[in-house]
Design an enzyme around this catalytic site. Structure first.
Site, mmCIF file in Angstrom:
data_model
loop_
_atom_site.group_PDB
_atom_site.id
_atom_site.type_symbol
_atom_site.label_atom_id
_atom_site.label_comp_id
_atom_site.label_asym_id
_atom_site.label_seq_id
_atom_site.Cartn_x
_atom_site.Cartn_y
_atom_site.Cartn_z
ATOM 1 N N CYS A 10 -18.687 15.317 -107.376
ATOM 2 C CA CYS A 10 -17.611 14.344 -107.635
ATOM 3 C C CYS A 10 -17.518 13.338 -106.500
ATOM 4 O O CYS A 10 -17.115 12.203 -106.692
ATOM 5 C CB CYS A 10 -16.248 15.017 -107.755
ATOM 6 S SG CYS A 10 -16.293 16.762 -107.953
ATOM 7 N N HIS B 229 -21.553 25.790 -116.955
ATOM 8 C CA HIS B 229 -22.776 25.158 -116.424
ATOM 9 C C HIS B 229 -23.154 25.646 -115.035
ATOM 10 O O HIS B 229 -24.255 25.383 -114.568
ATOM 11 C CB HIS B 229 -22.692 23.628 -116.486
ATOM 12 C CG HIS B 229 -21.676 22.973 -115.604
ATOM 13 N ND1 HIS B 229 -22.027 22.056 -114.647
ATOM 14 C CD2 HIS B 229 -20.336 23.056 -115.557
ATOM 15 C CE1 HIS B 229 -20.928 21.600 -114.057
ATOM 16 N NE2 HIS B 229 -19.887 22.204 -114.595
HETATM 17 C C1 PLP Z 1 -14.920 24.811 -107.319
HETATM 18 C C2 PLP Z 1 -14.983 23.959 -108.553
HETATM 19 N N1 PLP Z 1 -13.946 23.936 -109.397
HETATM 20 C C3 PLP Z 1 -13.958 23.205 -110.524
HETATM 21 C C4 PLP Z 1 -15.040 22.426 -110.851
HETATM 22 C C5 PLP Z 1 -15.011 21.615 -112.099
HETATM 23 O O1 PLP Z 1 -15.765 22.222 -113.115
HETATM 24 P P1 PLP Z 1 -16.344 21.332 -114.345
HETATM 25 O O2 PLP Z 1 -17.455 20.546 -113.780
HETATM 26 O O3 PLP Z 1 -16.811 22.356 -115.332
HETATM 27 O O4 PLP Z 1 -15.235 20.520 -114.860
HETATM 28 C C6 PLP Z 1 -16.144 22.406 -109.997
HETATM 29 C C7 PLP Z 1 -17.310 21.551 -110.312
HETATM 30 O O5 PLP Z 1 -18.245 21.455 -109.591
HETATM 31 C C8 PLP Z 1 -16.117 23.187 -108.817
HETATM 32 O O6 PLP Z 1 -17.141 23.205 -107.963
#
Ligand code: PLP
Length: 406
Positions: A345, A220
């Site tokens: 998050c 995404h």
């Molecule tokens: C640096 C980083 N790692 C991992 C993730 C997690 O990815 P996902 O949203 O596909 O679980 C994100 C989500 O924003 C991110 O910015």
């Protein structure tokens, strides 16, 4: 994405707008009828072909072999699989080196390994721009270090880390100790933010056989669908699966494949590479620089967070003295601009961002964070309007002086 379809959505680091190529690829899978990629009938074969072709396309774009890709449910799972799966399968010790700026899916995987499997975790120091140094990381690496995990770029402050140099330093320190996994600590990079906006070449990161051994990506962020991603695992590195079951993904990740999601993911990445990641990065960086200069000029107390040059091309993050970041965000939304206060998050949480605290931003100031992450270069008229709205709304959101608040 064309200027005509561009809106005030400036939160690509949270999730990028769906690319039309990804939508078309997914619709084609759904419209073709049912098909489980493990079934032996023709419907199953068709689904298997979609997964195989998508894997080949993604591998070609990332410069790896198809067999080195493990499809997952996204970046979070890819990071869990890298940290937990690779650490548990490694014959080396129980010591991990990472940074305090990692995504929670890395940090919480480390905490799990500490809590349940007796690992020790060491955090490399970062400067006030959020950069680690090769020396700072290497000073923590021990003979029994299992894994070094350094995110290629940070979601909140956009800082890009010297991952290739860390890989080279690990190769040099452990030269002659045998193959990766046995001889030297594995190097994982969370490239979820970086891979979609920087020309990430795994060759430049030392792949294959040196430098980076494991890389996480998420669909995404490329303009593919949510809920699908991949861990790229350099051939020969053992992984302990997190999900047990039917043995899909060569046993590394059981579960019926998300065929349409995988097709959309590969279509988005292929489209991005066709457009030219490097060309796009240059155009994004020009827009970002214009935004940074204008905000710094027009908004009193605004300070760019992260590294001014070693940063994601479409990423501009600020703290603004004496302003309520949340109020500015809500007001910008009402004016048609979707921005974020930090990582998606952390949104909704009153706590100041641990990333900003780790780079030395005081808690009160960390609460004023605003992040613009551009999915496409900003047309000049839109940039002008954005700056006017930011100036107006920041002015309206200035908090009373601390003495008046207490
Ligand atoms: C640096 C980083 N790692 C991992 C993730 C997690 O990815 P996902 O949203 O596909 O679980 C994100 C989500 O924003 C991110 O910015």
């Amino acid at each position: 994405m064309s200027d005509e379809t561009f809106s005030g959505y400036l939160d690509a680091s949270a999730t990028a707008p769906l690319r039309p190529e990804a939508r078309t690829a997914m619709l084609a899978v759904w419209d073709a009828g049912p098909g489980n990629a493990s079934s032996v009938h023709s419907f199953g074969h068709r689904a298997r072909s979609v997964v195989d072709e998508s894997r080949a396309a993604l591998a070609a774009a990332l410069g790896v072999r198809p067999g080195e890709i493990v499809f997952t449910s996204g970046g979070t799972e890819a990071n869990n699989l890298a940290l937990i799966g690779a650490a548990l399968a490694s014959p080396r010790g129980r010591h991990i080196v990472t940074t305090p700026l990692e995504h929670l899916s890395v940090l919480e995987s480390c905490r799990f390994l500490e809590r349940v499997h007796g690992f020790e975790v060491a955090f490399a120091p970062v400067n006030d721009r959020g950069r680690v140094t090769v020396g700072g990381v290497m000073s923590l690496v021990r003979p029994d270090t299992t894994l070094v995990s350094i995110g290629l770029a940070n979601a909140e402050i956009g800082t890009v880390q010297p991952v290739a140099e860390i890989g080279a330093a690990l190769d040099e320190r452990f030269a002659g100790s045998g193959t990766a996994g046995g001889g030297r600590p594995l190097l994982h990079t969370d490239a979820v933010q970086a891979a979609a906006s920087l020309p990430v070449s795994l060759g430049a990161l030392g792949w294959p056989g040196a430098g980076v051994d494991l890389m996480s990506v998420a669909s995404h962020k490329f303009g593919g669908p949510q809920g699908v991603g991949a861990l790229v695992v350099c051939a020969g590195i053992p992984i302990e699966p997190l999900l047990h079951g039917g043995g899909q993904e060569r046993g590394a990740r059981s579960g019926t494949e998300n065929v349409a999601g995988i097709a959309g993911f590969a279509a988005a990445v292929t489209a991005l590479h066709r457009e030219g990641v490097g060309t796009r990065a240059v155009a994004l960086a020009a827009s970002r620089d214009a935004l940074v200069v204008r905000v710094a000029d027009r908004v009193p107390g605004a300070r760019l967070t992260g590294d001014p040059s070693e940063r994601l091309p479409g990423h501009a993050s600020f703290v603004i003295d004496s302003v309520s970041g949340e109020s500015v965000l809500v007001a910008l939304d009402a004016s048609g601009f979707a921005v974020s206060s930090g990582s998606a998050c952390a949104a909704g949480s009153d706590e100041p961002s641990p990333v900003l605290l780790a780079v030395g931003v005081p808690p009160e100031l960390a609460r004023t964070a605003i992040r613009f992450s551009l999915p496409a270069p900003l047309p000049v008229t839109l940039l002008d309007r954005l700056v006017e709205v930011v100036v107006r709304e920041v002015g309206a959101s200035v908090l009373p002086a601390r003495s008046e608040r207490e």
